[in-house]
Design a protein around this motif. Structure first.
Motif, short mmCIF file in Angstrom:
data_model
loop_
_atom_site.label_atom_id
_atom_site.label_comp_id
_atom_site.label_asym_id
_atom_site.label_seq_id
_atom_site.Cartn_x
_atom_site.Cartn_y
_atom_site.Cartn_z
N TRP A 41 49.27 25.99 72.54
CA TRP A 41 49.17 26.70 71.27
C TRP A 41 50.37 26.42 70.37
CZ3 TRP A 41 45.06 28.17 68.99
CH2 TRP A 41 43.94 28.56 69.74
N VAL A 42 51.56 26.56 70.94
CA VAL A 42 52.77 26.35 70.13
C VAL A 42 52.79 24.91 69.62
CG1 VAL A 42 55.29 26.24 70.19
CG2 VAL A 42 54.11 28.17 71.26
N CYS A 43 52.57 23.95 70.52
CA CYS A 43 52.63 22.55 70.10
C CYS A 43 51.46 22.21 69.17
CB CYS A 43 52.63 21.63 71.33
SG CYS A 43 54.10 21.86 72.33
N GLY A 44 50.32 22.86 69.39
CA GLY A 44 49.17 22.64 68.51
C GLY A 44 49.49 23.08 67.09
N VAL A 45 50.10 24.26 66.96
CA VAL A 45 50.46 24.76 65.62
C VAL A 45 51.49 23.82 64.99
CG1 VAL A 45 51.65 26.62 64.41
CG2 VAL A 45 49.88 27.17 66.10
N VAL A 46 52.49 23.39 65.76
CA VAL A 46 53.51 22.47 65.24
C VAL A 46 52.84 21.19 64.75
CG1 VAL A 46 55.46 20.98 65.89
CG2 VAL A 46 55.41 23.38 66.63
N TYR A 47 51.90 20.70 65.54
CA TYR A 47 51.20 19.46 65.17
C TYR A 47 50.48 19.62 63.83
CZ TYR A 47 47.80 15.68 65.32
OH TYR A 47 47.05 14.59 65.01
N VAL A 49 51.05 21.78 61.44
CA VAL A 49 52.00 21.95 60.34
C VAL A 49 52.63 20.60 59.95
CG1 VAL A 49 54.25 22.96 59.73
CG2 VAL A 49 52.51 24.37 60.85
N VAL A 50 53.00 19.81 60.97
CA VAL A 50 53.63 18.51 60.67
C VAL A 50 52.65 17.58 59.95
CG1 VAL A 50 54.52 16.39 61.75
CG2 VAL A 50 55.35 18.63 62.51
N ALA A 53 52.30 18.75 56.43
CA ALA A 53 53.49 18.41 55.63
C ALA A 53 53.46 16.93 55.26
CB ALA A 53 54.77 18.75 56.42
N LEU A 54 53.05 16.12 56.20
CA LEU A 54 52.97 14.68 55.94
C LEU A 54 51.94 14.40 54.84
CD1 LEU A 54 53.77 11.78 56.82
CD2 LEU A 54 51.82 11.84 58.37
N GLY A 55 50.79 15.08 54.95
CA GLY A 55 49.75 14.91 53.93
C GLY A 55 50.26 15.34 52.57
N TRP A 56 51.00 16.43 52.56
CA TRP A 56 51.53 16.94 51.28
C TRP A 56 52.52 15.94 50.69
CZ3 TRP A 56 56.47 19.51 50.13
CH2 TRP A 56 56.49 20.06 48.84
N ALA A 57 53.40 15.39 51.55
CA ALA A 57 54.40 14.42 51.08
C ALA A 57 53.71 13.18 50.49
CB ALA A 57 55.32 14.02 52.23
N LEU A 58 52.65 12.74 51.15
CA LEU A 58 51.93 11.56 50.65
C LEU A 58 51.28 11.86 49.30
CD1 LEU A 58 50.28 10.28 53.96
CD2 LEU A 58 52.12 9.19 52.67
N TRP A 59 50.72 13.05 49.25
CA TRP A 59 50.06 13.45 48.00
C TRP A 59 51.06 13.53 46.86
CZ3 TRP A 59 50.56 18.19 45.27
CH2 TRP A 59 49.64 18.32 44.21
N VAL A 89 63.68 28.12 56.40
CA VAL A 89 62.44 28.65 56.99
C VAL A 89 61.97 27.72 58.11
CG1 VAL A 89 60.03 29.27 56.55
CG2 VAL A 89 61.78 29.73 54.81
N ALA A 90 62.01 26.39 57.84
CA ALA A 90 61.58 25.43 58.85
C ALA A 90 62.49 25.51 60.07
CB ALA A 90 61.60 24.02 58.26
#
Ligand code: HEC
Ligand SMILES: [Cu+2]
Length: 331
Positions: A41-47, A49-50, A53-59, A89-90
């Motif tokens: 669960w923890v790693c799934g949420v991190v995945y 979010v990452v 964030a990557l999608g947002w940066a590309l956009w 926050v991160a």
């Protein structure tokens, strides 16, 4: 009900089974499964979010290129300020995530090695190339009952497994019941297990230990305490069978390595065969226990399990048949 449940069931149907860490049947396996779920669960949420964030940066980069082309480039300066404010926050989220994982693994470790209840029973399991010697300590008399390749556990009771090796490093692993622990020559490791769900489980040596490592499986049966006591008493009893011709052949060519309690056969190099036909499998899970397989194993152990310490003993067909018949009666 949503459509998610059937889909999840379909995906997870491969996770059940006799040798699955994702289908816990005991306290220690449950502790490990909970830790696994927490990490998922923890790693799934991190995945997620990452990737977001990557999608947002590309956009953003794509939008920036558009802005540059139009000649109004300040949009980025505003978002850079927002990004800087997001940084603490991160960092906080990472700190919390890691703390949760560390706490979870610390608690799981404690659950494995700090059993509150005193063990009801002590069982010594010794790894050999490529089979398991198993000895139960009688709580009343302190005497030992030996068997091999099949471990029985009383349901709901804590059993202390004392793990040793006679030759190289092996590893005890019955995923449905407990985590794995190495069996190291010259060392004694202890693993407390509390099995909860009755039934058959499968274990497997989890440390490469030579050619036939893959044929070093362990059948495990969890059964109600009464049934377990009855089974253990039967195992402790000597062989109840008149030896006859098969027994005589056994005494001359097999007894150097194998014991059949209640007879003169007292060899220690191979598995105790006093109640061999009562086991579910033959040669550490290599074959199912049938009279035919017994006969095949005796005739050609090196063909079935190349490299095994059991030699093919030359026997006349009549003697081979008599020995197989004798062993098939040792229940
Ligand atoms: C030199 C020693 C030696 C001799 C002699 C020997 N065995 Fe074995 N036997 C072994 C060993 C070691 C194993 C375990 C092999 C394995 O699983 O890799 C074994 C395994 C077995 C098993 C399987 C036991 C189980 O728990 O699944 C049977 C049955 C058996 N032997 C019968 C015989 C018979 C019958 C003879 C005589 C014809 C014989 N053996 C002679 C060493 C020996
Ligand atoms: Cu092994």
């Amino acid at each position: 009900m949503s459509a998610r449940l059937p889909v999840a069931c379909l995906l997870l149907s491969g996770c059940a089974g006799a040798q699955s860490a994702l289908d816990p049947g005991g306290d220690q396996a449950q502790a490990l499964f909970s830790l696994f779920a927490l990490m998922m669960w923890v790693c799934g949420v991190v995945y997620v979010v990452v990737v977001a964030a990557l999608g947002w940066a590309l956009w953003r980069a794509w939008r920036q290129r558009g802005a540059d082309a139009r000649g109004d480039g300040d949009a980025t300066h505003r978002t850079d300020g927002r990004l800087r404010r997001l940084l603490p926050v991160a960092a906080g989220a990472i700190l919390i995530g890691l703390t949760v994982l560390i706490t979870g693994s610390f608690l799981a470790d404690r659950a494995l090695f700090a059993t509150r209840a005193a063990p009801a029973l002590e069982v010594r399991v010794t790894g050999h190339q490529w089979w398991w010697r198993i000895r139960y300590r009688d709580p009343a008399s302190g005497g030992w009952t030996e068997t091999a390749n099949e471990l029985h556990l009383p349901q709901g009771r804590t059993v202390r497994l004392v793990l040793e090796s006679a030759d190289v490093i092996h590893s005890f692993w019955v995923p449905g019941v407990a985590g794995k622990l190495d069996m190291i020559p010259g060392r004694t490791n202890r693993l407390d297990v509390t099995a909860r769900r009755a039934g058959w489980y499968r274990g497997q040596c989890a440390e490469f230990c030579g050619l036939q490592h893959a044929h070093m499986a362990l059948a495990v049966k969890v059964e109600p305490s009464d049934a377990f006591r009855t089974w253990l008493a039967a195992q402790a009893a000597p062989a109840g069978r008149a030896a006859g011709r098969g027994g005589a052949v056994f005494a001359t060519v097999c007894a150097a390595c194998h014991a059949v309690r209640g007879t003169a056969a007292g060899g220690r190099a191979g598995p105790d065969l006093t109640h061999v036909a009562g086991r579910r499998t033959l040669a550490a899970g290599t074959l199912t226990m049938t009279r035919g397989n017994l006969q095949g194993w005796i005739a050609q152990p090196q063909a079935i399990k190349p490299g095994t310490s059991m030699p093919a003993v030359p026997l006349t067909p009549a003697d081979a048949d008599a020995v197989a018949g004798y062993l098939a009666g040792l229940r």
